[in-house]
Design an enzyme around this catalytic site. Structure first.
Site, PDB file in Angstrom:
ATOM      1  N   ILE A 200       1.751  28.402 -52.869  1.00 26.95           N
ATOM      2  CA  ILE A 200       3.209  28.598 -52.897  1.00 26.95           C
ATOM      3  C   ILE A 200       3.977  27.316 -53.234  1.00 26.95           C
ATOM      4  CG2 ILE A 200       3.199  30.630 -51.384  1.00 26.95           C
ATOM      5  CD1 ILE A 200       4.244  28.748 -49.113  1.00 26.95           C
TER       6      ILE A 200
ATOM      7  N   THR B 146       8.839  30.829 -36.018  1.00 24.77           N
ATOM      8  CA  THR B 146       8.302  30.535 -34.695  1.00 24.77           C
ATOM      9  C   THR B 146       9.424  30.248 -33.692  1.00 24.77           C
ATOM     10  OG1 THR B 146       7.102  28.797 -33.506  1.00 24.77           O
ATOM     11  CG2 THR B 146       8.016  28.169 -35.596  1.00 24.77           C
ATOM     12  N   ASP B 147       9.110  30.390 -32.407  1.00 26.78           N
ATOM     13  CA  ASP B 147      10.085  30.003 -31.369  1.00 26.78           C
ATOM     14  C   ASP B 147      10.201  28.482 -31.255  1.00 26.78           C
ATOM     15  OD1 ASP B 147       7.597  29.468 -30.214  1.00 26.78           O
ATOM     16  OD2 ASP B 147       7.987  30.530 -28.342  1.00 26.78           O
ATOM     17  N   GLU B 148       9.261  27.752 -31.885  1.00 26.11           N
ATOM     18  CA  GLU B 148       9.262  26.284 -31.716  1.00 26.11           C
ATOM     19  C   GLU B 148      10.484  25.632 -32.364  1.00 26.11           C
ATOM     20  OE1 GLU B 148       5.456  24.383 -32.022  1.00 26.11           O
ATOM     21  OE2 GLU B 148       4.396  26.252 -31.646  1.00 26.11           O
TER      22      GLU B 148
ATOM     23  N   TYR C  74       5.943  19.965 -37.446  1.00 27.52           N
ATOM     24  CA  TYR C  74       5.737  21.404 -37.715  1.00 27.52           C
ATOM     25  C   TYR C  74       7.021  22.189 -37.462  1.00 27.52           C
ATOM     26  CZ  TYR C  74       4.510  26.269 -36.686  1.00 27.52           C
ATOM     27  OH  TYR C  74       4.495  27.643 -36.653  1.00 27.52           O
ATOM     28  N   SER C  75       7.591  22.027 -36.263  1.00 25.39           N
ATOM     29  CA  SER C  75       8.767  22.849 -35.940  1.00 25.39           C
ATOM     30  C   SER C  75       9.966  22.443 -36.796  1.00 25.39           C
ATOM     31  CB  SER C  75       9.083  22.807 -34.443  1.00 25.39           C
ATOM     32  OG  SER C  75       9.222  21.496 -33.971  1.00 25.39           O
ATOM     33  N   ALA C  76      10.046  21.145 -37.164  1.00 26.83           N
ATOM     34  CA  ALA C  76      11.146  20.707 -38.041  1.00 26.83           C
ATOM     35  C   ALA C  76      11.019  21.374 -39.408  1.00 26.83           C
ATOM     36  CB  ALA C  76      11.135  19.189 -38.174  1.00 26.83           C
TER      37      ALA C  76
ATOM     38  N   LYS D  33       9.514  24.263 -40.058  1.00 29.49           N
ATOM     39  CA  LYS D  33       9.802  25.701 -39.928  1.00 29.49           C
ATOM     40  C   LYS D  33      11.316  25.919 -39.761  1.00 29.49           C
ATOM     41  CE  LYS D  33       7.307  28.779 -39.793  1.00 29.49           C
ATOM     42  NZ  LYS D  33       6.700  29.627 -40.871  1.00 29.49           N
TER      43      LYS D  33
HETATM   44  P1  NAD Z   1      -2.735  30.101 -40.158  1.00 34.83           P
HETATM   45  O1  NAD Z   1      -2.747  28.608 -40.260  1.00 34.83           O
HETATM   46  O2  NAD Z   1      -3.837  30.790 -39.441  1.00 34.83           O
HETATM   47  O3  NAD Z   1      -2.673  30.746 -41.625  1.00 34.83           O
HETATM   48  C1  NAD Z   1      -1.863  30.235 -42.633  1.00 34.83           C
HETATM   49  C2  NAD Z   1      -2.288  30.862 -43.951  1.00 34.83           C
HETATM   50  O4  NAD Z   1      -1.434  30.331 -44.993  1.00 34.83           O
HETATM   51  C3  NAD Z   1      -3.732  30.530 -44.358  1.00 34.83           C
HETATM   52  O5  NAD Z   1      -4.367  31.693 -44.838  1.00 34.83           O
HETATM   53  C4  NAD Z   1      -3.575  29.495 -45.469  1.00 34.83           C
HETATM   54  O6  NAD Z   1      -4.622  29.523 -46.421  1.00 34.83           O
HETATM   55  C5  NAD Z   1      -2.249  29.919 -46.083  1.00 34.83           C
HETATM   56  N1  NAD Z   1      -1.579  28.805 -46.757  1.00 34.83           N
HETATM   57  C6  NAD Z   1      -1.363  27.549 -46.282  1.00 34.83           C
HETATM   58  N2  NAD Z   1      -0.758  26.791 -47.210  1.00 34.83           N
HETATM   59  C7  NAD Z   1      -0.580  27.584 -48.304  1.00 34.83           C
HETATM   60  C8  NAD Z   1       0.004  27.375 -49.578  1.00 34.83           C
HETATM   61  N3  NAD Z   1       0.504  26.180 -49.937  1.00 34.83           N
HETATM   62  N4  NAD Z   1       0.045  28.414 -50.449  1.00 34.83           N
HETATM   63  C9  NAD Z   1      -0.463  29.634 -50.105  1.00 34.83           C
HETATM   64  N5  NAD Z   1      -1.050  29.868 -48.915  1.00 34.83           N
HETATM   65  C10 NAD Z   1      -1.102  28.868 -48.024  1.00 34.83           C
HETATM   66  O7  NAD Z   1      -1.314  30.450 -39.536  1.00 34.83           O
HETATM   67  P2  NAD Z   1      -0.904  31.623 -38.540  1.00 34.83           P
HETATM   68  O8  NAD Z   1      -1.122  31.176 -37.158  1.00 34.83           O
HETATM   69  O9  NAD Z   1      -1.517  32.885 -39.019  1.00 34.83           O
HETATM   70  O10 NAD Z   1       0.670  31.658 -38.785  1.00 34.83           O
HETATM   71  C11 NAD Z   1       1.232  32.465 -39.807  1.00 34.83           C
HETATM   72  C12 NAD Z   1       2.740  32.299 -39.801  1.00 34.83           C
HETATM   73  O11 NAD Z   1       3.268  32.685 -38.532  1.00 34.83           O
HETATM   74  C13 NAD Z   1       3.199  30.859 -40.037  1.00 34.83           C
HETATM   75  O12 NAD Z   1       4.344  30.900 -40.849  1.00 34.83           O
HETATM   76  C14 NAD Z   1       3.536  30.359 -38.648  1.00 34.83           C
HETATM   77  O13 NAD Z   1       4.545  29.366 -38.697  1.00 34.83           O
HETATM   78  C15 NAD Z   1       4.039  31.627 -37.989  1.00 34.83           C
HETATM   79  N6  NAD Z   1       3.863  31.697 -36.525  1.00 34.83           N
HETATM   80  C16 NAD Z   1       2.648  31.420 -35.951  1.00 34.83           C
HETATM   81  C17 NAD Z   1       2.495  31.538 -34.572  1.00 34.83           C
HETATM   82  C18 NAD Z   1       1.156  31.292 -33.907  1.00 34.83           C
HETATM   83  O14 NAD Z   1       1.075  31.313 -32.670  1.00 34.83           O
HETATM   84  N7  NAD Z   1       0.076  31.083 -34.648  1.00 34.83           N
HETATM   85  C19 NAD Z   1       3.588  31.908 -33.782  1.00 34.83           C
HETATM   86  C20 NAD Z   1       4.803  32.181 -34.397  1.00 34.83           C
HETATM   87  C21 NAD Z   1       4.931  32.085 -35.763  1.00 34.83           C
HETATM   88  P1  TYD Z   2      -1.449  25.214 -29.535  1.00 39.13           P
HETATM   89  O1  TYD Z   2      -2.457  26.311 -29.397  1.00 39.13           O
HETATM   90  O2  TYD Z   2      -1.757  24.069 -30.439  1.00 39.13           O
HETATM   91  O3  TYD Z   2      -0.048  25.894 -29.915  1.00 39.13           O
HETATM   92  P2  TYD Z   2       1.450  25.218 -29.962  1.00 39.13           P
HETATM   93  O4  TYD Z   2       1.338  23.747 -29.967  1.00 39.13           O
HETATM   94  O5  TYD Z   2       1.962  25.764 -31.268  1.00 39.13           O
HETATM   95  O6  TYD Z   2       2.164  25.766 -28.760  1.00 39.13           O
HETATM   96  O7  TYD Z   2      -1.177  24.615 -28.089  1.00 39.13           O
HETATM   97  C1  TYD Z   2      -0.761  25.447 -27.019  1.00 39.13           C
HETATM   98  C2  TYD Z   2      -0.561  24.556 -25.814  1.00 39.13           C
HETATM   99  O8  TYD Z   2      -1.829  24.011 -25.423  1.00 39.13           O
HETATM  100  C3  TYD Z   2       0.329  23.352 -26.093  1.00 39.13           C
HETATM  101  O9  TYD Z   2       1.099  23.060 -24.933  1.00 39.13           O
HETATM  102  C4  TYD Z   2      -0.645  22.228 -26.353  1.00 39.13           C
HETATM  103  C5  TYD Z   2      -1.817  22.585 -25.453  1.00 39.13           C
HETATM  104  N1  TYD Z   2      -3.155  22.144 -25.934  1.00 39.13           N
HETATM  105  C6  TYD Z   2      -4.001  21.457 -25.065  1.00 39.13           C
HETATM  106  O10 TYD Z   2      -3.662  21.188 -23.897  1.00 39.13           O
HETATM  107  N2  TYD Z   2      -5.233  21.083 -25.538  1.00 39.13           N
HETATM  108  C7  TYD Z   2      -5.638  21.351 -26.809  1.00 39.13           C
HETATM  109  O11 TYD Z   2      -6.777  20.940 -27.196  1.00 39.13           O
HETATM  110  C8  TYD Z   2      -4.761  22.071 -27.690  1.00 39.13           C
HETATM  111  C9  TYD Z   2      -5.161  22.381 -29.103  1.00 39.13           C
HETATM  112  C10 TYD Z   2      -3.525  22.465 -27.199  1.00 39.13           C
END
Ligand code: NAD
Ligand code: TYD
Length: 348
Positions: free
Chosen positions: A61, A131-133, A156-158, A160
């Site tokens: 993208i 995300t909520d972040e 990351y959150s900045a 998003k």
């Molecule tokens: P993930 O890291 O597991 O997956 C991200 C996907 O995007 C991967 O398949 C990767 O190959 C693809 N990708 C990365 N860079 C790319 C690029 N330049 N072009 C095309 N594809 C690319 O992430 P996730 O945890 O599945 O999160 C998905 C979305 O949901 C994200 O936008 C994230 O910010 C949001 N989100 C995640 C969580 C969570 O807890 N994981 C919570 C809220 C929102």
């Molecule tokens: P994470 O799964 O990385 O999600 P996010 O940072 O997006 O919330 O982390 C969840 C929580 O767990 C966060 O407070 C950071 C903490 N954490 C640990 O304590 N140890 C770890 O090895 C990781 C990856 C996260």
């Protein structure tokens, strides 16, 4: 809609969204575009890859021309945008990767959608998954609502938050039909083991330390990934144009309590004496800029669209652990190669 383009569909949440859409809407063409970074894995979609209404295109993208060409060729009516760099710890090491994919990549998609839809926005929709972040951190009390001001702290959150602002700007400036969802922490099958829950499952299985950042009192609101996929489907089809919806589990856990619950369930499932896995808990150096607490007020999506989580955390965690125990090949594949280097660097 006839054709929906999903970005990041080979990732953790994206693969569940793709499966939900492909199986629920057999008359809708689903196009998954993904760059297949370390987090993208087509193994996640093995069960649906031969469905007639599914197509995968490898694309990045951040490449504006490639994206515009795909939009011109396939003319999607809807976009569900999940592709992102998603791990806070990696954003601390490589912030620019997050600017490129999460900000520039999102703007490339907005430009492409605007370009092909500009003559008629009727029946079109751009759904941005966030995300909520973006809201920053809460103290001991209160919840994030859709009106909470943005206050991101990690790269990351900045990134998003920036992408959310661009999505709203394209709505306000060009009239692009958009919706945004801001979801809390997800967990479930196919979760990449750099994140807390799958990392701990993997480490218990390998008798390795369970790294707890700081004092372990950081709090997250956990939602089962399939409930998130269903919320995305609902908001994409029925959400109000220009609106954002918070999605969360009303399910707060301090990290240390969550890891103890995980250890308890794993001891039971593996037939080990009570307390075996807990002995692996190890406190390690805290994450810089670590947000204390996230908690979502998901009243709006419940009131307007009738969404609520379908499983309790104990049930969802049990399903998740079972999935990892039954899919050791998946886990071995994603933790070989590059993952080992990442792990050494992060937890040295
Ligand atoms: P993930 O890291 O597991 O997956 C991200 C996907 O995007 C991967 O398949 C990767 O190959 C693809 N990708 C990365 N860079 C790319 C690029 N330049 N072009 C095309 N594809 C690319 O992430 P996730 O945890 O599945 O999160 C998905 C979305 O949901 C994200 O936008 C994230 O910010 C949001 N989100 C995640 C969580 C969570 O807890 N994981 C919570 C809220 C929102
Ligand atoms: P994470 O799964 O990385 O999600 P996010 O940072 O997006 O919330 O982390 C969840 C929580 O767990 C966060 O407070 C950071 C903490 N954490 C640990 O304590 N140890 C770890 O090895 C990781 C990856 C996260």
């Amino acid at each position: 809609m006839n054709k929906i383009l999903i970005t990041g569909g080979a990732g953790f949440i994206g693969s569940h969204v793709v499966r939900e859409m492909v199986t629920k809407y057999p008359d809708t063409q689903i196009i998954n575009i993904d760059a297949l970074t370390y987090a993208g894995n087509l193994e996640n979609l093995k069960d649906i890859e031969n469905f007639n209404n599914y197509q995968f295109i490898k694309a990045d993208i951040t490449d504006a021309k490639q994206i515009l060409d795909i939009f011109h060729e396939h003319k999607p009516d809807g976009v569900i945008h999940l592709a992102a760099e998603s791990h806070v710890d990696r954003s601390i090491t490589n912030p620019l990767d997050f600017v490129m994919t999460n900000v520039i990549g999102t703007v490339n998609l907005l430009n492409a959608a605007k370009e092909i839809w500009k003559d008629n926005y009727q029946g079109k929709r751009f759904h941005h998954v966030s995300t909520d972040e973006v809201y920053g951190t809460l103290g001991e009390e209160g919840f994030f609502t859709e009106e909470t001001s943005y206050d991101p702290h990690s790269p990351y959150s900045a990134s998003k938050a920036s992408s959310d602002h661009f999505v709203r700007a394209y709505h306000d400036t060009y009239g692009l039909p958009i919706v945004i969802t801001n979801c809390s922490n997800n967990y479930g099958p196919n979760h990449f083991p750099e994140k807390l829950i799958p990392l701990c499952i993997h480490n218990v299985l390998n008798n390795k330390p369970l790294p707890i950042y700081g004092n372990g009192k950081y709090t997250r609101d956990w939602l089962f990934v399939i409930d998130h996929a269903k919320a995305i489907d609902l908001v994409f089809h029925e959400g109000k144009n220009g609106s954002s919806y918070n999605v969360g589990g009303f399910n707060e856990w301090q990290n240390i309590d969550l890891v103890r619950e995980l250890c308890k369930q794993m001891d039971e499932k593996l037939g080990n004496p009570v307390g075996t896995a807990e002995q692996l808990i190890t406190y390690v150096t805290d994450r810089p800029g670590h947000d204390l607490r996230y908690a979502i007020d998901a009243t709006k999506i419940n009131r307007e669209l009738g969404w609520k989580p379908s499983v309790t955390f104990e049930e969802g965690l049990s399903l998740t652990i079972d999935w990892f125990l039954n899919n050791s090949e998946w886990l071995n594949n994603v933790t070989s190669g590059d993952y080992q280097q990442y792990y050494q660097k992060q937890y040295k």
